[in-house]
Design a protein around this motif. Structure first.
Motif, PDB file in Angstrom:
ATOM      1  N   ALA A 221      28.772  44.788  65.688  1.00  0.00           N
ATOM      2  CA  ALA A 221      30.053  45.185  65.735  1.00  0.00           C
ATOM      3  C   ALA A 221      31.164  44.289  64.749  1.00  0.00           C
ATOM      4  N   CYS A 260      23.428  50.221  60.845  1.00  0.00           N
ATOM      5  CA  CYS A 260      23.653  50.825  62.123  1.00  0.00           C
ATOM      6  C   CYS A 260      22.518  51.684  62.017  1.00  0.00           C
ATOM      7  N   LEU A 279      28.263  52.110  71.958  1.00  0.00           N
ATOM      8  CA  LEU A 279      29.050  52.554  70.839  1.00  0.00           C
ATOM      9  C   LEU A 279      30.350  53.366  71.429  1.00  0.00           C
ATOM     10  N   ALA A 283      34.090  52.209  70.302  1.00  0.00           N
ATOM     11  CA  ALA A 283      34.756  53.511  69.633  1.00  0.00           C
ATOM     12  C   ALA A 283      36.195  53.445  70.345  1.00  0.00           C
ATOM     13  N   LEU A 316      32.369  55.277  64.418  1.00  0.00           N
ATOM     14  CA  LEU A 316      31.189  55.084  65.658  1.00  0.00           C
ATOM     15  C   LEU A 316      31.372  56.252  66.274  1.00  0.00           C
TER      16      LEU A 316
END
Length: 495
Positions: A221, A260, A279, A283, A316
């Motif tokens: 991230a 990822c 995630l 997001a 994401l």
């Protein structure tokens, strides 16, 4: 599998040799002849593109060095766009770096050399099939970018940005390494395929795996610039020279998307329920923090930094939608290809946006504030139109490329049955449209405060024009690129 097969590494080997040669040659060049470093850098990227294109056209997946390195359609397609991103960055930055004496005898051609070495790190990340290889590529890229942010040694703001980036980057690397160590302790392997096999067997301690995933996702991230690990993005984007900001916001996002996919989808697919929740939170937070905070910004680079955070949140959504698709392989591949298309769209659009900023900058003046774009249409209708196209693409307005990218991601989210996520994404996109449209209003409806002549060299004028045209063309005809992304994802996951 031939463990001594060097063919998949030809682009990386060539770029390392070429960059080392450029570094040595640059030591003997005067400032007046430093243009040779620029031309050789572009030529090196062209050769790498030709070598990678051969592998991409073959469409095969090749493993080498005991499965630690892989050449597959996904890595080759992303490498081609990485070459394009770095090449355009060098073209856009040529006059900017010269005006700010970043290519003097003191610093030499360090900008070009470090940019190419950061690209080598990204290429390693794109093809890594082992936890340690991913980390090595990540650190090679990061160390080069740390140095680039601090390249203007007499510039206090750049030095401060480099220090923040280095400290937070080191902390993120620590998170990633700690997570990798826990996954290694639980599975007994650093090979992604072996990790996937062991985790699927259900014989390992799930608690250790979940803790490892938490630290791995936190490290990823940070590299994506997704909330709540976004603290470095606005300060570094604003403090770094604009040419370096473009290097940060361009090709590295493609590499971050790739790792990822490698780590979460290929290596930890059986634990998708755990990382998918993280995630989802990231997001939503990224879209909220990025779009809402960007409204209050008056510095354009800082505003684009928060825009990047929101754009990564949208990407994401595509990644996590493949998890909701469950056992439907077609739906999962569609979700991942939409995320890949979105990452490419973001990079192409960001390249042009920062290119216009550097176009309006000159010696002793950086066009970083919103007021600097007042009346741009009066000074140059063509470049004002290009900037408008790029901003509309970032906002997701049809028929620009960004609209189709957002639409593809939203279709994947809806296909996964997550209506609430789709609604939130649309609402935050509407919020984000405000600060993009505000710049268009300044360019077309306000009087110019700066009436100086805009000077663009031939290569920059051509590249920036083609960049803007490509954003419109790929919005009108997105099919070929989306098909290439889909084919790359399907073939990669099948291997």
């Amino acid at each position: 599998m031939n463990n001594l097969n060097l063919a998949p590494l030809y682009p990386e080997i060539f770029l390392v040799v070429a960059t080392s040669f450029i570094l040595l040659l640059d030591m003997f060049l005067s400032d007046a002849r430093r243009n040779l470093t620029y031309l050789l850098s572009l030529a090196s990227l062209a050769v790498c593109a030709a070598l990678t294109l051969v592998d991409f056209n073959n469409g095969q997946t090749t493993y080498t060095f005991y499965n630690m390195f892989v050449s597959d359609p996904m890595s080759n397609l992303l490498k081609l766009f990485s070459y394009l991103a770095v090449g355009l960055t060098l073209i856009y930055s040529r006059q900017y770096t010269t005006d700010r004496q970043m290519l003097t005898v003191t610093t030499g051609g360090e900008f070009y050399v470090l940019a190419l070495f950061s690209l080598v790190g990204q290429m390693v990340m794109l093809s890594a099939n082992n936890f340690l290889i991913i980390y090595l590529g990540l650190e090679l890229m990061s160390l080069s970018l740390y140095a680039l942010v601090a390249l203007r040694r007499d510039h206090t703001q750049s030095t401060e940005a480099a220090m923040k980036y280095f400290i937070l980057g080191a902390m993120a690397s620590g998170f990633l390494l700690y997570g990798i160590s826990m996954l290694y302790g639980a599975t007994g392997s650093l090979d992604l395929a072996e990790v996937a096999r062991v985790t699927a067997s259900g014989t390992v301690n799930r608690m250790v795996l979940v803790f490892g995933i938490v630290f791995v996702v936190a490290g990823l991230a940070f590299k994506l610039g997704a909330a709540p690990f976004h603290m470095w993005v606005p300060d570094v984007y604003q403090g770094a020279p604009t040419s370096v900001t473009l290097l940060l916001g361009g090709a590295p996002k493609l590499a971050a998307f790739a790792i990822c996919m490698r780590l979460l989808v290929e290596g930890l697919w059986t634990l998708a329920v755990d990382w998918q929740q993280m995630l989802t939170v990231m997001a939503v937070l990224s879209m909220a923090v990025g779009n809402i905070t960007a409204i209050a910004q008056t510095n354009l680079k800082r505003m684009l930094a928060y825009s990047t955070i929101s754009q990564m949140g949208f990407m994401l959504l595509g990644l996590l939608s493949g998890v909701y698709a469950g056992s439907d392989a077609t739906a999962a591949a569609s979700a991942y290809s939409s995320a890949m298309f979105y990452a490419i769209t973001y990079v192409l659009t960001t390249l042009g946006t920062f290119g216009v900023i550097m176009l309006l900058s000159r010696a002793g003046f950086d066009a970083e504030n919103l007021e600097d774009f007042k009346g741009l249409n009066q000074r140059s209708p063509w470049f004002a139109a290009i900037m408008m196209v790029l901003l509309l693409s970032l906002a997701g307005v049809p028929p620009m490329m960004g609209f189709y990218a957002k639409l593809a991601v939203l279709q994947s989210v809806l296909g996964a049955g997550q209506l609430w996520l789709s609604i939130l994404a649309v609402l935050f996109s509407l919020v984000g449209a405000y600060y993009y449209l505000r710049i268009i209003k300044l360019m077309y409806f306000d009087d110019a405060t700066d009436t100086s002549r805009i000077v663009a060299h031939g290569d920059m004028r051509i590249a920036l024009s083609l960049n803007g045209i490509a954003v419109v063309a790929l919005g009108l005809l997105p099919g070929p690129l989306m098909a290439a992304c889909s084919a790359a994802i399907v073939r990669t996951l099948a291997s």
